[in-house]
Enzyme design. Structure first.
Site, PDB file in Angstrom:
ATOM      1  N   LYS A 151     -10.365   1.198  -2.126  1.00  0.00           N
ATOM      2  CA  LYS A 151     -10.406   0.839  -0.711  1.00  0.00           C
ATOM      3  C   LYS A 151     -11.771   1.233  -0.154  1.00  0.00           C
ATOM      4  O   LYS A 151     -12.238   2.365  -0.367  1.00  0.00           O
ATOM      5  CB  LYS A 151      -9.285   1.552   0.048  1.00  0.00           C
ATOM      6  CG  LYS A 151      -9.118   1.090   1.498  1.00  0.00           C
ATOM      7  CD  LYS A 151      -7.874   1.738   2.117  1.00  0.00           C
ATOM      8  CE  LYS A 151      -7.620   1.238   3.539  1.00  0.00           C
ATOM      9  NZ  LYS A 151      -6.380   1.831   4.110  1.00  0.00           N
TER      10      LYS A 151
ATOM     11  N   CYS B 290      -5.301  -3.194   2.863  1.00  0.00           N
ATOM     12  CA  CYS B 290      -4.980  -3.036   4.286  1.00  0.00           C
ATOM     13  C   CYS B 290      -6.193  -3.178   5.203  1.00  0.00           C
ATOM     14  O   CYS B 290      -6.628  -4.284   5.496  1.00  0.00           O
ATOM     15  CB  CYS B 290      -4.295  -1.690   4.483  1.00  0.00           C
ATOM     16  SG  CYS B 290      -3.427  -1.541   6.079  1.00  0.00           S
TER      17      CYS B 290
ATOM     18  N   GLU C  16       0.837  -1.193   0.000  1.00  0.00           N
ATOM     19  CA  GLU C  16       0.000   0.000   0.000  1.00  0.00           C
ATOM     20  C   GLU C  16       0.878   1.252   0.000  1.00  0.00           C
ATOM     21  O   GLU C  16       1.898   1.314   0.681  1.00  0.00           O
ATOM     22  CB  GLU C  16      -0.892  -0.012   1.242  1.00  0.00           C
ATOM     23  CG  GLU C  16      -1.835   1.183   1.343  1.00  0.00           C
ATOM     24  CD  GLU C  16      -2.675   1.152   2.615  1.00  0.00           C
ATOM     25  OE1 GLU C  16      -3.777   1.746   2.596  1.00  0.00           O
ATOM     26  OE2 GLU C  16      -2.232   0.534   3.609  1.00  0.00           O
TER      27      GLU C  16
END
Length: 519
Positions: free
Chosen positions: A349, A383, A274
Site C-alpha cells: 500500500k 483501499c 483489506e
C-alpha cells in the site's frame, strides 16, 4: 499501376434502386475488374484479367468485391507479406513485382495493393464497406495489421507552399481535403512515414505517398490449441463477514469455503477485502493497538502460504485482500497475488491513512506494478490508494486490464470515497475495477468494530458496457459472494474505437507522469 482512385468523374446512370452484395472475387469477375480499372487509370496502368486471375490463384480469400445487380462495381485486392523483408522504405513495385511472388501465406501483414470503385457508383460509401471487410479478413487470418501506400492526389496543388509532411498534418487537421488520405485517416489508419518515389508516375502526388497502417488489436503472437488468452474472464468477489474465530485453523476454514465456492463456478480470480484476517487480532485486544497489529503480522507468512496452497489446489488466482507485514522493523500493509501456478507476488500500500499512521505506525511502500497472470494483466491498489489517480494511470500505461481494490471502511462516507474513485479509475483508464470490502461488527478489535461495504465490479462507460458502468454489485452490508464476467475484447475495441479514448487522447505534448527515483 496505381493503388487508389483518381478524380475522373463519369455521369451516373439513372437508377431507382440498388442490390448490393459484398463477397470474394470470382474468376468470372476478372473482366468487370479490368473494365473498371480502365475507366480510372491509363491503359498501361490498368489491371488486366490475367493479373486478377493470378491473384485469385494464389490468394482467393484476399480479393473482395461489391456487386450491384450481379455486376462488380467495386473491388479491393491484397496480398500477405512478411513485412520484415521489406521494411518501411519500399515502393509499390517492390511489393507486387513478378506476378505477386512476394505473397507469403506465413507472412504477418495484409498488404493493400488496390481499392477502386466504378465512377458510376461513387457516393455510395462502397470504399468504406471494402475497408471494413478487409479489416475483418485481417482479424480472421490473425495478421498483425494492414499496410498500404496511399496516394496524395491533391498534393500537387499545394506542393509549392508545403512539404509532404506539412501537407499530411494539414489533412489530419482538416485544413486540406485529400480524397485518398482523408478517407484513409477516417477509417482508422495512421501514417507511419512519407514514401518518396512510391509510384514514380503519380504526378498528382509528386511521386510521394503515405505509408499507412491499421493495427489488428486482436492479433495473437502465437496461437495455440490450449491456454489461449480468454475473451471472457470470471471474477469472484468475497464480501467478507467480520466474525470472531477460535483459532487460525478456524479462520482458514472460512477462507477455504469461499475459495472452494467461487472455484466451483470456474472463477479466474477471487478477491478478498483489506485486513480480512483481523479477527485473529482479537486475542491481543488487551495490548495497545500498535502492538496488537504487530502480533497479527506474525500470521502473515502463514496466511500467504495457505492462500498459495488454495490457489493451486482450487485452480484459481487469489488476491489476498491485505495483511500487515513486518519487514526490517517497519510495518506495511500489503496485498498478495497468489497465482494458480504456485507463484506469488506482493503489492505494498502506497498511501497510508492518518489512522493507520497514528494507531499502527504503518508506513507506505514506494512502487506499484502490473502483475502478469494466466488470463490478464492486473493491478492491485489497497483501499486509500484507489483515491490517487496517478497510481492507476501508471498501471494503465503498463497495460493493466483489471484493477483489484480490497478495502475496509467503517462508515458509508468512507465507502463512497472508495467506490466513486474506483469508478473513475475504470473510466479514465479504460479497464475493469473490482472492489471488495468487509461487513458486520468485530467488538473485540479496536478500529475494526464496525464495517460498511457494498462490493462491486465496474466497467468503462461506453456503448459496449452497461449503461451505469456497473457489471455487478453486492447487497450492502451482507456477507455474500459475487461473480461477474468481464469481456477483454471489449477493452481492446474501446481503446481504438471508443466514443472517447481517454488513454489515447492524453496531451502528452504538454504534460507527463513518471516515477521519481527511489532508494
Amino acid at each position: 499501376m496505381a493503388i487508389d482512385n483518381s478524380e475522373k468523374i463519369i455521369p451516373h446512370p439513372s437508377e431507382s434502386e440498388h442490390v448490393l452484395k459484398l463477397r470474394t472475387v470470382l474468376p468470372s469477375d476478372a473482366a468487370d475488374i479490368e473494365d473498371i480499372s480502365k475507366l480510372i487509370y491509363a491503359k498501361d496502368q490498368a489491371w488486366t484479367k490475367k493479373s486478377v486471375l493470378k491473384l485469385l490463384e494464389i490468394f482467393p480469400e484476399g480479393q473482395i468485391c461489391i456487386e450491384d445487380k450481379g455486376k462488380v462495381v467495386a473491388y479491393a485486392l491484397s496480398m500477405i507479406i512478411d513485412y520484415d523483408k521489406f521494411g518501411d522504405s519500399h515502393t509499390y513495385h517492390d511489393i507486387v513485382k513478378d506476378n505477386f511472388v512476394n505473397h507469403n501465406e506465413d507472412g504477418d501483414i495484409l498488404y493493400g495493393i488496390e481499392v477502386s470503385v466504378n465512377p458510376n457508383s461513387r457516393n455510395m460509401r462502397l470504399g468504406r464497406r471494402l475497408y471494413d471487410a478487409r479489416k475483418e479478413l485481417c482479424e480472421n487470418l490473425n495478421l498483425k495489421g494492414i499496410i498500404a501506400g496511399g496516394r496524395m492526389p491533391n498534393f500537387s496543388k499545394y506542393s509549392d507552399d508545403v512539404t509532404p509532411r506539412q501537407y499530411i498534418e494539414k489533412v489530419r487537421q482538416k485544413e486540406i481535403y485529400d480524397p485518398v488520405l482523408t478517407f484513409q485517416l477516417s477509417n482508422g489508419f495512421h501514417v507511419k512515414k512519407v514514401l518518396r518515389n512510391y509510384l514514380p508516375d503519380d504526378f498528382e502526388s509528386k511521386a510521394y505517398a503515405t505509408l499507412l497502417k491499421w493495427d489488428n488489436i486482436y492479433y495473437e503472437e502465437k496461437p495455440t490449441l490450449v491456454n489461449q488468452p480468454k475473451e471472457v474472464i470470471r471474477i469472484g468477489v468475497v464480501q467478507w463477514q467480520m466474525r470472531n474465530v477460535k483459532s487460525v485453523e478456524s479462520f482458514f476454514e472460512n477462507v477455504e469455503f469461499f475459495v472452494d465456492a467461487l472455484s466451483s463456478y470456474r472463477s479466474d480470480f477471487v478477491l478478498f477485502p483489506e485486513f480480512f484476517n483481523v479477527p485473529l487480532m482479537a486475542e491481543y485486544n488487551e495490548e495497545d493497538t500498535a502492538k496488537a497489529i504487530r502480533r497479527l503480522a506474525e500470521y502473515t507468512e502463514e496466511v500467504r502460504d495457505k492462500l498459495v496452497e488454495y490457489a493451486v489446489s482450487y485452480n484459481i488466482n487469489i488476491i489476498g485482500g491485505s495483511l500487515p507485514l513486518l519487514e526490517d522493523g517497519k510495518l506495511y500493509n500489503v496485498s498478495y497475488l497468489c497465482r494458480r501456478d504456485g507463484t506469488w507476488d506482493v503489492q505494498y500500500k502506497i498511501h497510508i491513512t492518518p489512522s493507520e499512521v497514528q494507531d499502527y505506525g504503518m508506513i507506505g511502500g514506494n512502487k506499484v506494478k502490473v502483475f502478469e497472470t494466466d488470463v490478464a494483466k492486473i493491478g492491485i491498489l489497497i483501499c486509500y490508494d484507489s483515491e490517487f489517480p496517478e497510481l492507476s494511470r501508471m498501471l494503465a500505461d503498463d497495460g493493466m486490464q483489471i484493477l483489484f481494490v480490497p478495502f475496509s471502511t467503517d462508515m458509508q462516507n468512507g465507502y463512497m470515497r472508495v467506490r466513486v474513485c474506483s469508478q473513475a479509475r475504470a473510466v479514465e483508464n479504460e479497464c475493469y475495477v473490482a472492489i471488495a470490502g468487509s461487513v458486520g461488527n468485530l467488538p473485540k478489535v479496536k478500529n475494526m468494530d464496525i464495517q460498511y461495504a457494498q462490493s462491486a465490479v465496474f466497467s468503462p462507460s461506453d456503448y459496449s458496457f452497461p449503461n451505469n458502468a456497473i457489471i455487478a454489485e453486492a447487497t450492502p452490508n451482507t456477507e455474500m459472494t459475487m461473480i461477474a464476467d468481464v469481456n477483454m475484447d471489449l477493452l481492446k475495441e474501446l481503446h481504438s474505437h471508443g466514443s472517447v479514448r481517454n488513454l489515447k487522447d492524453r496531451r502528452k505534448d504538454i504534460y507527463s507522469l513518471k516515477w521519481k527515483k527511489t532508494n
